[in-house]
Scaffold this active site. Structure first.
Site, mmCIF file in Angstrom:
data_model
loop_
_atom_site.group_PDB
_atom_site.id
_atom_site.type_symbol
_atom_site.label_atom_id
_atom_site.label_comp_id
_atom_site.label_asym_id
_atom_site.label_seq_id
_atom_site.Cartn_x
_atom_site.Cartn_y
_atom_site.Cartn_z
ATOM 1 N N LYS A 217 5.962 1.098 5.703
ATOM 2 C CA LYS A 217 5.796 1.669 4.185
ATOM 3 C C LYS A 217 5.609 1.724 3.291
ATOM 4 O O LYS A 217 4.652 2.832 3.452
ATOM 5 C CB LYS A 217 5.564 -0.915 4.273
ATOM 6 C CG LYS A 217 7.197 -0.989 5.022
ATOM 7 C CD LYS A 217 8.775 -1.310 4.266
ATOM 8 C CE LYS A 217 9.340 -2.598 4.965
ATOM 9 N NZ LYS A 217 10.850 -2.608 4.962
ATOM 10 N N ASP B 172 0.369 0.034 -1.326
ATOM 11 C CA ASP B 172 0.626 -1.103 -2.587
ATOM 12 C C ASP B 172 -0.935 -1.349 -2.767
ATOM 13 O O ASP B 172 -1.634 -1.560 -1.397
ATOM 14 C CB ASP B 172 1.761 -2.385 -1.925
ATOM 15 C CG ASP B 172 1.480 -3.244 -3.384
ATOM 16 O OD1 ASP B 172 0.828 -3.038 -4.021
ATOM 17 O OD2 ASP B 172 3.014 -4.070 -3.359
ATOM 18 N N CYS C 169 -2.021 -3.912 -3.977
ATOM 19 C CA CYS C 169 -2.696 -5.286 -3.461
ATOM 20 C C CYS C 169 -3.134 -5.236 -1.950
ATOM 21 O O CYS C 169 -3.886 -5.987 -1.777
ATOM 22 C CB CYS C 169 -1.793 -6.221 -3.363
ATOM 23 S SG CYS C 169 -0.009 -6.428 -2.013
ATOM 24 N N HIS D 291 -1.987 -8.056 -8.995
ATOM 25 C CA HIS D 291 -2.117 -7.178 -8.650
ATOM 26 C C HIS D 291 -3.126 -6.658 -8.788
ATOM 27 O O HIS D 291 -4.655 -6.040 -8.550
ATOM 28 C CB HIS D 291 -1.452 -6.040 -8.722
ATOM 29 C CG HIS D 291 -0.154 -6.105 -7.613
ATOM 30 N ND1 HIS D 291 1.073 -6.754 -8.281
ATOM 31 C CD2 HIS D 291 -0.257 -5.067 -6.357
ATOM 32 C CE1 HIS D 291 1.593 -6.420 -6.562
ATOM 33 N NE2 HIS D 291 1.141 -5.395 -6.286
#
Length: 518
Positions: free
Chosen positions: A311, A314, A316, A397
């Site tokens: 993936k 990101d 977060c 975030h």
């Protein structure tokens, strides 16, 4: 630094194209050769959080109507990590707002008049840790712990799992939220924890990370729910429980943090089983650590973390996975602190002319690279932090990027010296008096075990401290943010204050023996 693209097998897919596009975007945010030029835009992020707090959230947040305590928590703890204090009026307004979401039957809901749910209960209690205090108007004494405990028990399943709400689903995020809240508020008991370690162990996948749950039907009955005699089948805890889904960063953090929170219970109650045939539950901690570190991106991805295999990175997951590494290290016993070295010897060299390694960074992920991702790709030019460019900033975030930055800057681990100091100051009678449950042990032996459990839970949670000499600040000390507790994602000041009150303890100061800074 090599910035080779992610390898492919020569067969282009939508996923591989998206990965390539993301790498090209992130590459444009590559840090300058001199990382001293990288700046954490604290003022812009403060203004972003303040706008949300004072003016209200933008219209697109209407989808978060059932997550109102989370919006509060993300904002308040974001201030805490950035080192921003709150005025008394803001604290009072926040306390009143949170109490309006306390459900009459226990726990907290996502908004006034909504259903009680484990996830907003965690966000509400953590928010109380930031803005609350004991006494009238302080919020802490207004938390109905007796009803909250009853609410927790009403969600408990016979396999050790918990529903997230009445008529809801089973999810390890809910279990973590329950355990974190029960730890902070002195609500943990043997009946609440029974079977929880066994269930969590079934949620670990072949990769080493954790998924959201495991198949429930496999543990209870086969095709026929009744035995040949016509009586209902009993629950078999040894029945196989295949994981339900793939390893994921959020689930993995929640499961790992839950496992660490459960260690006092596991050590006390399973070791006391004596001749019991019940095996001690276990997880594959090496596989857990391997999965976590493998989620850190390549140099071309600036060292950000992704939440699942194959993936995209990101921001977060800087917290959900980057913050999970120290939990896995703790479970493996690789976080033991170095012996203190006198200051005058710190600059001494060994026989080869190399300086002493006493201040070496023993972390098993690239802390510098993660900071570069957050500072260079995670910051939005208008304030707030984000998933990745060119996405907008948002409250979620902003918190988890700053929390991930904290985890990359500070190494907060269990301290044996701190744990001994907390144990020496333990007051058992006060802990019993402050217990928030009506749970009554059936014998003197059970009562002694419960006292030992409370003592173990409190001292274990309070023992986490920042390891001296291991702070790393990309861009210089001006980019420093406050350290956050790996188990709660609160500053240790806030988690210490809440636990000290609800356990009736006066632990020794963390700073009593700290050398003065020049």
């Amino acid at each position: 630094m090599l910035n080779h693209p992610t390898p492919t097998d020569g067969y282009e897919t939508y996923t591989s194209r998206l990965q390539k596009e993301t790498e090209e975007l992130i590459k444009k945010h590559r840090p300058p050769h001199d990382t001293a030029q990288i700046e954490l835009q604290k003022k812009l992020h403060f203004e972003f959080l303040l706008r949300n707090l004072r003016q209200g959230f933008p219209e697109r947040y209407t989808s978060q109507d059932a997550s109102q305590p989370w919006l509060i928590y993300w904002t308040l703890h974001g201030f805490s990590i950035l080192g921003v204090g709150l005025d008394d009026q803001t604290k009072k307004r926040t306390i009143d707002t949170l109490l309006a979401m306390q459900h009459p039957e226990g726990g907290f809901a996502g908004g006034p008049g909504q259903t009680a749910h484990l996830l907003p209960t965690y966000a509400a209690v953590c928010s109380f840790a930031v803005v609350g205090r004991p006494g009238d108007g302080g919020g802490w004494d207004a938390i109905d712990r007796k009803k909250m405990y009853d609410f927790f028990m009403s969600l408990k399943r016979r396999d050790g799992s918990f529903l997230v709400s009445h008529h809801g689903e089973v999810d390890v995020r809910g279990i973590y939220c329950l355990l974190a809240v029960a730890t902070l508020l002195n609500l943990l008991t043997p009946e609440l924890l029974a079977g929880v370690p066994e269930f969590l162990a079934t949620c670990q996948t072949y990769e080493g990370g954790f998924c959201n749950a495991s198949f429930p039907g496999w543990a209870f009955e086969a095709d026929d729910p009744e035995t040949e005699s016509g009586s209902p089948k009993t629950y078999d805890p040894s029945a196989p429980r295949p994981p339900l889904g793939e390893a994921h960063g959020g689930y993995t953090f929640c499961a790992a943090a839950s496992w660490v929170l459960l260690q006092p219970y596991i050590k006390l109650y399973y070791s006391s089983a004596g001749g019991s045939l019940t095996p001690v539950p276990s997880i594959n901690t090496r596989a857990l650590l391997r999965w976590c570190v493998q989620m850190q991106g390549l140099p071309i991805e600036l060292g950000g973390f992704k939440g699942r295999t194959n993936k995209l990175v990101d921001g977060c997951y800087s917290w959900w996975v980057g913050g999970c590494v120290v939990l896995a290290e703790t479970l493996l016993g690789v976080t033991a602190t170095h012996e203190a070295v006198p200051h005058e010897h710190h600059e001494e060299s060994d026989e080869d002319g190399q300086k002493s390694w006493d201040d070496a960074d023993d972390s098993l992920f690239n802390r510098k690279a993660l900071q570069e991702y957050i500072l260079c790709a995670g910051q939005h030019p208008a304030g707030g932090l984000r998933d990745k460019p060119p996405k907008p900033a948002d409250a979620y975030h902003t918190l988890y990027c700053t929390a991930g930055l904290s985890a990359a800057q500070h190494r907060v681990i269990p301290s044996e010296a701190r744990e001994k100091a907390v144990i020496s100051a333990w007051n058992s009678s006060q802990a019993h008096a402050k217990a928030g449950t009506a749970y009554a042990p059936s014998s003197d032996a059970d009562r002694e075990m419960l006292d030992e459990l409370r003592k173990g839970i409190f001292t274990h949670a309070m023992s986490w401290s920042e390891e001296d000499g291991t702070a790393v600040y990309v861009g210089g000390a001006a980019n420093r943010v406050n350290a956050t507790h790996p188990l709660f994602n609160l500053t240790v000041t806030h988690s210490d204050g809440m636990m000290s009150y609800f356990y009736g303890q006066t632990p020794p100061s963390r700073y009593a023996n700290k050398p003065a800074t020049k």
